[in-house]
Design an enzyme around this catalytic site. Structure first.
Site, PDB file in Angstrom:
ATOM      1  N   CYS A  44      20.354 -78.190 -17.576  1.00 22.74           N
ATOM      2  CA  CYS A  44      20.458 -77.570 -16.252  1.00 22.74           C
ATOM      3  C   CYS A  44      20.764 -78.579 -15.136  1.00 22.74           C
ATOM      4  CB  CYS A  44      19.185 -76.768 -15.975  1.00 22.74           C
ATOM      5  SG  CYS A  44      19.400 -75.580 -14.645  1.00 22.74           S
ATOM      6  N   HIS A  69      16.655 -74.146 -21.123  1.00 22.18           N
ATOM      7  CA  HIS A  69      15.562 -75.094 -20.832  1.00 22.18           C
ATOM      8  C   HIS A  69      14.679 -75.455 -22.040  1.00 22.18           C
ATOM      9  CE1 HIS A  69      15.752 -76.016 -16.560  1.00 22.18           C
ATOM     10  NE2 HIS A  69      16.312 -74.840 -16.400  1.00 22.18           N
TER      11      HIS A  69
END
Ligand code: GLN
Length: 255
Positions: free
Chosen positions: A97, A197
């Site tokens: 990310c 994630h």
């Protein structure tokens, strides 16, 4: 018995860049390497700390809020001078990310500030109007079967890939890079950038082993990783894939 093999994982900015369980990726790498008998060392490096690249077999960097990305960006750009040639030479890295965004050319924060990136990926990130939040299932050709990759995304930025970039996968569920072109993440050399994630590696053992294999080959050790029991990991993976299929079927019914 031969000497115990070692594996050294560099964890960049663990204080600033660690959202939604990103650290779980380091734990998954460590555990799957230890199951194969490796002695694993995790080297945490924060802003302005010294680093001996000779000790690094694999790099990990997690996601972060805009303010945290702004805090580390100067140090990361300076580090780029020694990091980029190593990535080009095959040092493996997993960038999640906010880290993935900073490996592109630029990242525009929600407030419109443009942070320069390392430009490793031919990609750039613009501020989106709403955050992309939720489970993701994508399909990649990078690993063997199964091709699915499951995880969780939470980002405001919209990433666009330039013509020379290769996506990590295509989304079956979720928004991925920008919610429009169906791409998720990017891959170049042995570097994976992705919006998924902390549950990424624990729920995707094929991706974890790919990174471990890349770390071994970076050191010129092209040996097979011994098979391990991963029943639970695949059970967790299949739950998300099944949920994605149900949600897609529901969506189609509503149309
Ligand atoms: N701050 C970035 C964004 O919102 C990255 C967030 C993250 O790492 N989850 O797009």
């Amino acid at each position: 018995m031969g000497e115990q093999q070692s594996l050294r994982i560099l964890y960049l900015y663990p204080d600033e860049m660690n959202l939604y369980g990103d650290r779980g990726n380091v734990l998954a790498l460590r555990r799957r390497a230890e199951w194969r008998g490796f002695a694993v060392e995790v080297i945490a490096r924060g802003i302005a700390q010294p680093l001996n690249w000779d000790l690094v077999d694999l790099v990990f960097m997690g996601g972060g809020e805009d303010s945290h990305q702004a805090r580390i960006v100067d140090d990361f750009l300076a580090l780029g001078e020694s990091l980029l040639p190593r990535l080009e030479a095959g040092l493996p890295m997993l960038a999640i990310c906010g880290a993935y965004q900073l490996l592109g050319q630029s990242y525009q924060t929600a407030e419109g500030q443009v942070l320069p990136g390392l430009g490793f990926f031919d990609a750039w990130t613009e501020a989106g109007r709403e955050r992309a939040i939720g489970d993701v299932v994508s399909e990649t050709t990078l690993t063997g079967a199964p091709k699915t990759v499951v995880g969780f995304e939470n980002h405001g930025g919209l990433t666009y890939l330039g013509s020379s970039a290769t996506p990590l996968g295509r989304v079956l569920l979720g928004r991925g890079n920008n919610g429009k072109d169906g791409t998720e993440g990017a891959v170049k050399r042995h570097v994976i950038g992705t919006y998924l994630h902390g549950s990424l590696l624990p729920k995707n053992p094929h991706l974890t082993d790919l990174l471990l294999n890349w770390a071994l080959s970076y050191r010129g050790r092209d040996e097979e990783l011994a098979p391990v029991d991963e029943t639970l990991e695949w059970a967790a993976h299949r739950v998300i894939v099944a949920r994605a299929k149900r949600e897609r079927a529901d969506d189609l019914r509503k149309k």
